[in-house]
Design a protein around this motif. Structure first.
Motif, PDB file in Angstrom:
ATOM      1  N   PRO A 155       0.822  -1.213   0.000  1.00 22.12           N
ATOM      2  CA  PRO A 155       0.000   0.000   0.000  1.00 22.12           C
ATOM      3  C   PRO A 155       0.855   1.261   0.000  1.00 22.12           C
ATOM      4  O   PRO A 155       2.030   1.230   0.363  1.00 22.12           O
ATOM      5  N   TYR A 156       0.235   2.356  -0.434  1.00 21.89           N
ATOM      6  CA  TYR A 156       0.823   3.699  -0.410  1.00 21.89           C
ATOM      7  C   TYR A 156       2.038   3.837  -1.337  1.00 21.89           C
ATOM      8  O   TYR A 156       2.884   4.703  -1.128  1.00 21.89           O
ATOM      9  N   PHE A 157       2.126   2.997  -2.356  1.00 25.19           N
ATOM     10  CA  PHE A 157       3.304   3.024  -3.227  1.00 25.19           C
ATOM     11  C   PHE A 157       3.486   4.394  -3.876  1.00 25.19           C
ATOM     12  O   PHE A 157       4.579   4.966  -3.844  1.00 25.19           O
ATOM     13  N   ASP A 158       2.421   4.911  -4.492  1.00 26.18           N
ATOM     14  CA  ASP A 158       2.519   6.200  -5.179  1.00 26.18           C
ATOM     15  C   ASP A 158       2.980   7.303  -4.235  1.00 26.18           C
ATOM     16  O   ASP A 158       3.847   8.110  -4.570  1.00 26.18           O
ATOM     17  N   TYR A 159       2.373   7.328  -3.054  1.00 24.06           N
ATOM     18  CA  TYR A 159       2.689   8.386  -2.096  1.00 24.06           C
ATOM     19  C   TYR A 159       4.130   8.259  -1.615  1.00 24.06           C
ATOM     20  O   TYR A 159       4.859   9.250  -1.513  1.00 24.06           O
ATOM     21  N   LEU A 160       4.559   7.036  -1.337  1.00 22.18           N
ATOM     22  CA  LEU A 160       5.921   6.815  -0.858  1.00 22.18           C
ATOM     23  C   LEU A 160       6.946   7.203  -1.921  1.00 22.18           C
ATOM     24  O   LEU A 160       7.936   7.879  -1.626  1.00 22.18           O
ATOM     25  N   VAL A 161       6.706   6.795  -3.161  1.00 16.66           N
ATOM     26  CA  VAL A 161       7.639   7.118  -4.245  1.00 16.66           C
ATOM     27  C   VAL A 161       7.720   8.624  -4.459  1.00 16.66           C
ATOM     28  O   VAL A 161       8.794   9.178  -4.693  1.00 16.66           O
ATOM     29  N   GLU A 162       6.584   9.300  -4.356  1.00 12.74           N
ATOM     30  CA  GLU A 162       6.583  10.761  -4.504  1.00 12.74           C
ATOM     31  C   GLU A 162       7.461  11.414  -3.439  1.00 12.74           C
ATOM     32  O   GLU A 162       8.237  12.332  -3.726  1.00 12.74           O
ATOM     33  N   LEU A 163       7.373  10.927  -2.203  1.00 13.95           N
ATOM     34  CA  LEU A 163       8.200  11.473  -1.128  1.00 13.95           C
ATOM     35  C   LEU A 163       9.675  11.160  -1.355  1.00 13.95           C
ATOM     36  O   LEU A 163      10.547  12.004  -1.136  1.00 13.95           O
ATOM     37  N   LEU A 164       9.965   9.940  -1.799  1.00 19.09           N
ATOM     38  CA  LEU A 164      11.353   9.547  -2.032  1.00 19.09           C
ATOM     39  C   LEU A 164      11.972  10.326  -3.183  1.00 19.09           C
ATOM     40  O   LEU A 164      13.153  10.673  -3.151  1.00 19.09           O
ATOM     41  N   ASP A 165      11.177  10.613  -4.205  1.00 20.97           N
ATOM     42  CA  ASP A 165      11.687  11.354  -5.362  1.00 20.97           C
ATOM     43  C   ASP A 165      12.042  12.793  -5.013  1.00 20.97           C
ATOM     44  O   ASP A 165      12.814  13.436  -5.712  1.00 20.97           O
TER      45      ASP A 165
END
Length: 288
Positions: A277-287
């Motif tokens: 879960p939360y893949f999109d949100y996590l990747v956005e933060l990591l980017d």
């Protein structure tokens, strides 16, 4: 080809048929009848204007276009399922939870920033500092959701998915008096003659090639001990530039024949076969 939009059900049908290589098997898995599944695929092919499968053998085989489309469809399906899980937690008013494994190279201030952001979204972030191999084991067992590690520059286990996610810059650090007998720019030979501290839990052959210069080295995976050993002049080290040595003026970066510029090592984000879960949100933060 006329414009059209694929729905989640159509994407799931296509992916399931591709994975099962059979209309009948896909129908059983999706709890539908075979005719419905076959018609959905035929309608997709009509809309697309090209075939997704070859039907000349007992098994359905993807065409070249079908193979290319499958990769994107699997990603879209995983995103959709991740979104659905996140939406359910909001509907129930429950806090979500993620477990992230990471190694010694990852910026701790960044991890705290990540925890702050996720907490605002009612997502609890469990943070586990582990070796890469132990982190991969937790991911495969479903005991962790993501892993963020220094890239090894090798193939990743087929049970895991991955994405390059930023990098960490490293420079050579030591006590200012550690190379007091050496004048000017330090040579590779001078570095190799002194003990090297390696801030990693485990050292693969790939990382040895990238990071080991000295004939003598020792591993240390605790940041406090690492800083203390540098202060005690036990050795020199490649260390991430995000490590803050400002409270210890005796620790300084070295001018070597390798250069003053840092070395960039890629980080890799790992997860299991099923997108957590939360893949999109996590990747956005990591980017960012």
């Amino acid at each position: 080809m006329k414009p059209f939009a694929w729905g989640a059900a159509q994407i799931k049908t296509f992916v399931t048929v591709a994975e099962e290589r059979s209309f009948s098997q896909a129908a059983r898995r999706l709890h539908k009848d075979r005719k419905t599944i076959s018609e959905k695929i035929e309608n997709l092919e009509i809309d697309l204007g090209y075939s997704l499968f070859t039907r000349s053998s007992r098994q359905l085989l993807l065409t070249e276009n079908g193979s290319r489309l499958l990769k994107r469809a699997q990603i879209l399906l995983a995103y959709n399922e991740s979104f659905a899980r996140y939406a359910e937690t909001l509907m129930c008013g429950e806090a979500g939870q993620l477990t992230l494994c990471f190694d010694e190279s990852i910026d701790r201030s960044f991890l705290l920033h990540l925890e702050d952001k996720l907490r605002l979204e009612k997502i609890k972030l469990n943070l586990l500092c582990t070796s890469r191999s132990y982190g991969e084991m937790l991911l495969k067992q479903g005991k962790a959701d993501y892993g963020l590690f220094l890239s090894r520059g090798k193939l990743i286990n087929s049970e895991l998915r991955w994405r390059i996610m930023g990098s960490v810059e490293m420079k050579i650090f030591a006590h200012k008096d550690f190379f007091s007998s050496c004048l000017g720019v330090l040579s590779i030979q001078e570095l190799s003659s002194k003990n090297q501290l390696v801030l990693l839990t485990e050292l693969t052959e790939e990382l040895k090639i990238k990071m080991i210069i000295s004939d003598s080295y020792q591993l240390v995976n605790d940041i406090f001990l690492f800083r203390t050993l540098l202060e005690r002049q036990v050795g020199w080290s490649f260390a991430p530039t995000h490590y803050d040595f400002s409270d210890n003026p005796n620790i300084t970066s070295l001018n070597t024949e390798i250069g003053l510029d840092g070395f960039n090592f890629s980080n890799v984000l790992l997860w299991g076969k099923d997108l957590p879960p939360y893949f999109d949100y996590l990747v956005e933060l990591l980017d960012h």
